[in-house]
Design a protein around this motif. Structure first.
Motif, PDB file in Angstrom:
ATOM      1  N   UNK A  67       0.824  -5.966   5.197  1.00 36.92           N
ATOM      2  CA  UNK A  67       0.937  -4.555   5.563  1.00 36.92           C
ATOM      3  C   UNK A  67       1.414  -3.751   4.357  1.00 36.92           C
ATOM      4  N   UNK A  68       0.719  -2.658   4.065  1.00 40.95           N
ATOM      5  CA  UNK A  68       1.064  -1.827   2.914  1.00 40.95           C
ATOM      6  C   UNK A  68       1.151  -0.368   3.354  1.00 40.95           C
ATOM      7  N   UNK A  69       2.167   0.318   2.885  1.00 43.74           N
ATOM      8  CA  UNK A  69       2.278   1.757   3.130  1.00 43.74           C
ATOM      9  C   UNK A  69       1.568   2.500   2.006  1.00 43.74           C
ATOM     10  N   UNK A  70       0.457   3.157   2.287  1.00 43.28           N
ATOM     11  CA  UNK A  70      -0.263   3.862   1.216  1.00 43.28           C
ATOM     12  C   UNK A  70       0.511   5.080   0.728  1.00 43.28           C
ATOM     13  N   UNK A  71       0.364   5.392  -0.541  1.00 42.88           N
ATOM     14  CA  UNK A  71       1.048   6.547  -1.144  1.00 42.88           C
ATOM     15  C   UNK A  71       0.099   7.740  -1.190  1.00 42.88           C
ATOM     16  N   UNK A  72       0.503   8.849  -0.622  1.00 44.74           N
ATOM     17  CA  UNK A  72      -0.330  10.049  -0.612  1.00 44.74           C
ATOM     18  C   UNK A  72      -0.542  10.565  -2.032  1.00 44.74           C
ATOM     19  N   UNK A  73      -1.767  10.949  -2.338  1.00 43.53           N
ATOM     20  CA  UNK A  73      -2.089  11.540  -3.638  1.00 43.53           C
ATOM     21  C   UNK A  73      -1.731  13.026  -3.574  1.00 43.53           C
ATOM     22  N   UNK A  74      -0.950  13.481  -4.535  1.00 45.64           N
ATOM     23  CA  UNK A  74      -0.430  14.856  -4.491  1.00 45.64           C
ATOM     24  C   UNK A  74      -0.962  15.746  -5.602  1.00 45.64           C
ATOM     25  N   UNK A  75      -1.903  15.236  -6.397  1.00 42.14           N
ATOM     26  CA  UNK A  75      -2.484  16.039  -7.463  1.00 42.14           C
ATOM     27  C   UNK A  75      -4.000  15.877  -7.465  1.00 42.14           C
ATOM     28  N   UNK A  76      -4.700  16.926  -7.831  1.00 41.67           N
ATOM     29  CA  UNK A  76      -6.139  16.848  -7.989  1.00 41.67           C
ATOM     30  C   UNK A  76      -6.907  17.031  -6.695  1.00 41.67           C
TER      31      UNK A  76
END
Length: 233
Positions: A67-76
């Motif tokens: 199980x992995x918690x994805x990291x939200x992309x905050x640029x682009x």
């Protein structure tokens, strides 16, 4: 390995017998080569995934789920719709993944559900990025491979829940050694049918290196003899 050495030349057993570390070095090289050459040479990602699935009896010990918690992309361009999923340290190849999501609105609404991610081509991925002029509908998140991570793509109706992503992948086999640990094993993790082939390959790799070294020594000796002055002059 040593039996192959004895069969090839008993003199080699005495004069060129490899150390235990050398033997395991070549066994590990052969193990990795066997894995890549036989099971990871599909012409596409999907073809390789099918090869892994079709050889599950051989590779099941190397299949991991995490199980992995994805990291939200905050640029682009991917802000608000893209997420990064880091590769596990022992990752070799993707098999499948599911994301726990909630969808709002009238189109495919769902609450706290596991859905299988779609493996996208880069063209498909680009065409499904939410923007001011593009409002795609992705019933299931899409996924593509990047150099250092997987990138997950959702639409504006989807929220990824705290359970995150369930990633199933093929991991690297533990290194062969004289002891068992978190990173080493005394028994090859590939199927028994592969063991003899791995040993044979390891020996051939060692023998090739020995012959190359022997040729180099012979060439150097001949060169020195040519450079020595003629004693009869």
């Amino acid at each position: 390995f040593l039996k192959s050495l004895e069969t090839t030349s008993k003199e080699l057993v005495i004069s060129e017998r490899p150390t235990t570390d050398e033997i395991f070095l070549f066994l590990n090289i052969a193990q990795d080569r066997r894995l890549y050459d036989v099971y990871l040479q599909g012409k596409s990602v999907n073809e390789t995934i099918e090869t892994i699935k079709n050889n599950y009896d051989t590779l099941f010990g190397l299949v991991n789920t995490v199980l992995i918690t994805p990291a939200a992309i905050t640029e682009g361009a991917l802000t608000g719709c893209g997420y990064k999923i880091p590769y596990p340290n022992n990752f070799i190849h993707y098999i499948r993944s599911e994301t726990n999501i909630t969808r709002t609105g009238d189109i495919y609404p769902t609450n706290n559900s596991w859905v299988t991610n779609n493996l996208l081509t880069y063209d498909q991925f680009e065409n499904n990025i939410t923007s001011l002029f593009n409002k795609p509908i992705l019933r299931e998140p899409g996924i593509v491979f990047e150099k250092n991570n997987l990138t997950l793509l959702t639409d504006s109706y989807t929220t990824i829940n705290t359970l995150g992503v369930n990633l199933t992948y093929l991991r690297k086999p533990l290194y062969l050694s004289t002891e068992n640990s978190n990173t080493t094993t005394t028994v090859c993790e590939l199927a028994i049918k592969d063991h003899t082939l791995i040993v044979d390959m390891a020996f051939e790799l060692w023998l090739t290196k020995y012959k190359f070294r022997l040729k180099g020594n012979t060439d150097n000796r001949d060169k020195r003899e040519k450079e020595q002055p003629n004693q009869s002059e």
